[in-house]
Design a protein around this motif. Structure first.
Motif, PDB file in Angstrom:
ATOM      1  N   PHE A  13      16.535  28.034 -34.595  1.00 17.80           N
ATOM      2  CA  PHE A  13      17.267  27.908 -33.341  1.00 17.80           C
ATOM      3  C   PHE A  13      17.019  29.091 -32.418  1.00 17.80           C
ATOM      4  N   GLY A  14      17.113  28.814 -31.126  1.00 16.65           N
ATOM      5  CA  GLY A  14      17.188  29.887 -30.146  1.00 16.65           C
ATOM      6  C   GLY A  14      18.578  30.497 -30.162  1.00 16.65           C
ATOM      7  N   GLN A  15      18.755  31.517 -29.328  1.00 23.81           N
ATOM      8  CA  GLN A  15      20.021  32.244 -29.299  1.00 23.81           C
ATOM      9  C   GLN A  15      21.122  31.464 -28.587  1.00 23.81           C
ATOM     10  N   GLY A  16      20.724  30.452 -27.857  1.00 23.02           N
ATOM     11  CA  GLY A  16      21.695  29.669 -27.115  1.00 23.02           C
ATOM     12  C   GLY A  16      21.817  30.143 -25.674  1.00 23.02           C
ATOM     13  N   THR A  17      22.117  29.221 -24.777  1.00 21.64           N
ATOM     14  CA  THR A  17      22.388  29.529 -23.371  1.00 21.64           C
ATOM     15  C   THR A  17      23.811  29.088 -23.079  1.00 21.64           C
ATOM     16  N   ARG A  18      24.653  30.059 -22.744  1.00 21.08           N
ATOM     17  CA  ARG A  18      26.046  29.735 -22.442  1.00 21.08           C
ATOM     18  C   ARG A  18      26.152  29.388 -20.965  1.00 21.08           C
ATOM     19  N   LEU A  19      26.431  28.132 -20.698  1.00 23.31           N
ATOM     20  CA  LEU A  19      26.467  27.615 -19.333  1.00 23.31           C
ATOM     21  C   LEU A  19      27.917  27.436 -18.880  1.00 23.31           C
ATOM     22  N   THR A  20      28.232  28.055 -17.762  1.00 21.20           N
ATOM     23  CA  THR A  20      29.564  27.901 -17.158  1.00 21.20           C
ATOM     24  C   THR A  20      29.385  27.325 -15.766  1.00 21.20           C
ATOM     25  N   ILE A  21      30.033  26.207 -15.518  1.00 18.66           N
ATOM     26  CA  ILE A  21      29.932  25.557 -14.210  1.00 18.66           C
ATOM     27  C   ILE A  21      31.278  25.653 -13.519  1.00 18.66           C
ATOM     28  N   ASN A  22      31.237  26.301 -12.371  1.00 17.21           N
ATOM     29  CA  ASN A  22      32.467  26.573 -11.627  1.00 17.21           C
ATOM     30  C   ASN A  22      32.661  25.556 -10.513  1.00 17.21           C
ATOM     31  N   PRO A  23      33.912  25.190 -10.261  1.00 16.33           N
ATOM     32  CA  PRO A  23      34.167  24.218  -9.186  1.00 16.33           C
ATOM     33  C   PRO A  23      33.757  24.770  -7.822  1.00 16.33           C
TER      34      PRO A  23
END
Lengths: 116, 113
Positions: B103-113
């Motif tokens: 696995f990769g380290q992961g991408t933490r995605l935050t989507i703001n209004p």
């Protein structure tokens, strides 16, 4: 059709103790892999079982051992627990014998282990 | 030894915008997986890319694979808040019979209004 199931959901243990985690693969799957996911990290491969034998192993010490039963379910055992063993333990099932979808990898809900 | 790297590791974006997550891997492999993980939850399978040039789309997510460049992309179109999660790519080493995933380290995605 039941997916991959794991038990228990959460577990709290003390350093030095031993723990056993359980996994039942998805129907039709015969291969079980175990992964450790520390907080904020990607899952790390521990080992894989097929035909009741360990087929592959990652870079984990011998304190981590496993077993696969004739019904394809599996156990992960960790001896002499360390604080660093605290993690989410994920089980993934797949089918070595399948010619239709040999690439399927489905993950269970995980067991959250906390070592204090 | 196979290594998988994702970038960015953290991504904060506004609803309605487009963005791309990149996944590079170091040795030859013939397929690539994308998973989504919500906080405290397990991994949800999004895509399995099986060949060079493969492209798969599901809703606002589209994944592609270039095995020659050892690169996969996960493109997000017109992001919505519900897509906030951590996204992982994973690659199996090209070893006969191997089904383990790196696995990769992961991408933490935050989507703001």
């Amino acid at each position: 059709d039941a997916g991959v199931t794991q038990s228990p959901t959460h577990l709290i243990k003390t350093r030095g103790q031993q723990v056993t985690l359980r996994c039942s693969p998805k129907s039709g799957h015969d291969t079980v892999s175990w992964y450790q996911q520390a907080l904020g990290q990607g899952p790390q491969f521990i080992f894989q079982y097929y035909e009741e034998e360990e087929r592959q192993r990652g870079n984990f010490p011998d304190r981590f051992s496993g077993h696969q039963f004739p019904n394809y379910s599996s156990e992960l055992n960790v001896n002499a627990l360390l604080l660093g063993d605290s993690a989410l333990y994920l089980c993934a099932s797949s089918s070595t014998g399948s010619t239709v979808r040999p690439y399927e990898q489905y993950f269970g809900p995980g067991t959250r282990l906390t070592v204090t | 030894e196979l290594k998988v790297e994702q970038n960015p590791l953290f991504l904060s974006m506004q609803e309605g915008k487009n963005y791309t997550i990149y996944c590079n891997y170091s040795t030859t492999s013939d397929r690539l997986y994308w998973y989504r993980q919500d906080p405290g939850k397990s991994l949800e399978s999004l895509f399995v890319l099986l060949s060079n040039g493969a492209v798969k789309q599901e809703g606002r997510l589209m994944a592609s694979l270039d095995t020659k460049a050892r690169l996969s992309t996960l493109h997000i179109t017109a992001a919505v808040h519900d897509l906030s999660a951590t996204y992982f790519c994973a690659v199996p080493p090209r070893t006969q019979g191997a089904q383990k995933l790196v696995f990769g380290q992961g991408t933490r995605l935050t989507i703001n209004p």
